[in-house]
Design a protein around this motif. Structure first.
Motif, short mmCIF file in Angstrom:
data_model
loop_
_atom_site.label_atom_id
_atom_site.label_comp_id
_atom_site.label_asym_id
_atom_site.label_seq_id
_atom_site.Cartn_x
_atom_site.Cartn_y
_atom_site.Cartn_z
N ALA A 1 0.83 -1.20 0.00
CA ALA A 1 0.00 0.00 0.00
C ALA A 1 0.86 1.25 0.00
N ILE A 2 1.87 1.28 0.87
CA ILE A 2 2.73 2.46 0.98
C ILE A 2 3.49 2.70 -0.32
N ASP A 3 3.99 1.65 -0.94
CA ASP A 3 4.75 1.81 -2.18
C ASP A 3 3.90 2.42 -3.28
N THR A 4 2.66 1.95 -3.42
CA THR A 4 1.81 2.46 -4.51
C THR A 4 1.36 3.90 -4.23
N ILE A 5 1.06 4.22 -2.97
CA ILE A 5 0.64 5.59 -2.62
C ILE A 5 1.81 6.55 -2.78
N TYR A 6 2.99 6.13 -2.37
CA TYR A 6 4.20 6.94 -2.54
C TYR A 6 4.43 7.22 -4.02
N ASP A 7 4.32 6.19 -4.84
CA ASP A 7 4.55 6.34 -6.27
C ASP A 7 3.56 7.35 -6.89
N ALA A 8 2.29 7.27 -6.46
CA ALA A 8 1.28 8.19 -6.99
C ALA A 8 1.53 9.62 -6.53
N SER A 9 2.17 9.76 -5.35
CA SER A 9 2.43 11.09 -4.80
C SER A 9 3.62 11.78 -5.46
N VAL A 10 4.60 10.99 -5.85
CA VAL A 10 5.85 11.61 -6.34
C VAL A 10 6.05 11.49 -7.85
N ASN A 11 5.36 10.54 -8.48
CA ASN A 11 5.52 10.35 -9.93
C ASN A 11 4.22 10.72 -10.64
N LYS A 12 4.24 11.82 -11.37
CA LYS A 12 3.03 12.32 -12.02
C LYS A 12 3.00 11.97 -13.49
N ASN A 13 1.77 11.78 -14.01
CA ASN A 13 1.61 11.46 -15.43
C ASN A 13 1.97 12.67 -16.29
#
Length: 296
Positions: A284-296
């Motif tokens: 969960a943390i990995d996917t939320i972190y990714d969505a927070s820092v890596n933008k489309n």
């Protein structure tokens, strides 16, 4: 104010975990975690069980400052200890910034919104927050309809109380949530953005706030808010979206990072082994972190 914590929240990579379920929402949070209501008989036992849940999350090896910038706490959590330290001190020692939920819940709906109930003990709560080394606070209102008058009232109430919080040397997270199920969410978000800008423009150079907002229907609706000089950070609530939905929507919005609650803990269960629990939390943390820092 702790300047290193301020810099971490303003400039750090990661997201804020919301672990601030209050008395009204605690039974559901526990039930979702696999602890049914018939497993405790008093409110004290209920809060003991939820503190055990929060402690398990916070002390998990998956829960680290590499991904978590801050944590929003419930008042009782602030006054309890984790591994012999008050919760905020434990978090700070781990490099994670502690926040405190200070609102007392929502008033009845009027003019398409729900204002906050009066916070009669705010000054005392803010004094204790400083004693417990809390960095900032959070308070929530809800917008159901694009009613300009109602939304104006929500924002003005938030900023009025927010200034009291700033005067106590804390950073307020202002949370005017737009109900994701409302019939004209996009219009509500446009009105909200404009009211927020008006109030932000009235702050002095030494008055800073954070914003916690529903992920907007139209991507980057809140980009101007994220760039405002009086805004430390804009964080997004999951608001009833699944974690996958929330993550995908979040990726479309520049300047927004997550502050998820249900979407963070959705796959956690009291009956999991430590290995299963830590693995589910890490995912969960990995996917939320990714969505927070890596933008489309």
């Amino acid at each position: 104010m702790n300047n290193s914590q301020f810099d971490k929240i303003k400039n750090g990579k990661g997201f804020i975990a919301a672990l601030d379920q209050s008395g009204g929402s605690t039974p559901k949070a526990l039930a979702d975690y696999g602890v049914p209501e018939d497993s405790y008989s008093t409110e004290e036992e209920m809060f003991d069980r939820v503190h055990q849940m929060r402690t398990r999350i916070i002390t998990s090896p998956a829960f680290s400052a590499d991904h978590i910038l801050g944590v929003i706490l419930f008042e009782q959590t602030m006054d309890r200890k984790i591994e012999g330290k008050y919760t905020a001190d434990y978090l700070a020692d781990e490099g994670i910034v502690p926040f405190l939920k200070v609102d007392k819940g929502l008033a009845e709906q009027e003019n398409g919104v729900q204002l906050m109930k009066p916070i009669h003990d705010l000054e005392d709560t803010l004094r204790r927050a400083n004693e417990r080394n809390i960095f900032g606070t959070k308070m929530r209102s809800v917008i159901h309809e694009p009613n300009t008058s109602g939304i104006k009232d929500v924002v003005e109430q938030q900023f009025e109380i927010g200034k009291q919080i700033i005067n106590s040397n804390l950073v307020p997270i202002i949370e005017p949530e737009v109900d994701i199920h409302s019939s004209n969410k996009e219009k509500s978000e446009e009105i909200l953005r404009d009211e927020l800008i008006k109030n932000l423009n009235n702050l002095s150079e030494d008055e800073n706030v954070m914003l916690k907002l529903s992920i907007p229907t139209k991507a980057n609706t809140y980009k101007e808010l994220a760039e405002h000089p009086r805004v430390v950070r804009v964080v997004a609530l999951s608001g009833g979206y699944t974690r996958d939905e929330a993550n995908e929507k979040l990726k479309e919005n520049e300047g927004l990072i997550a502050s998820f609650s249900r979407a963070l803990a959705a796959d956690l269960n009291a009956n999991q082994s430590d290995e299963e629990f830590n693995e589910a939390l890490k995912s969960a943390i990995d996917t939320i972190y990714d969505a927070s820092v890596n933008k489309n």
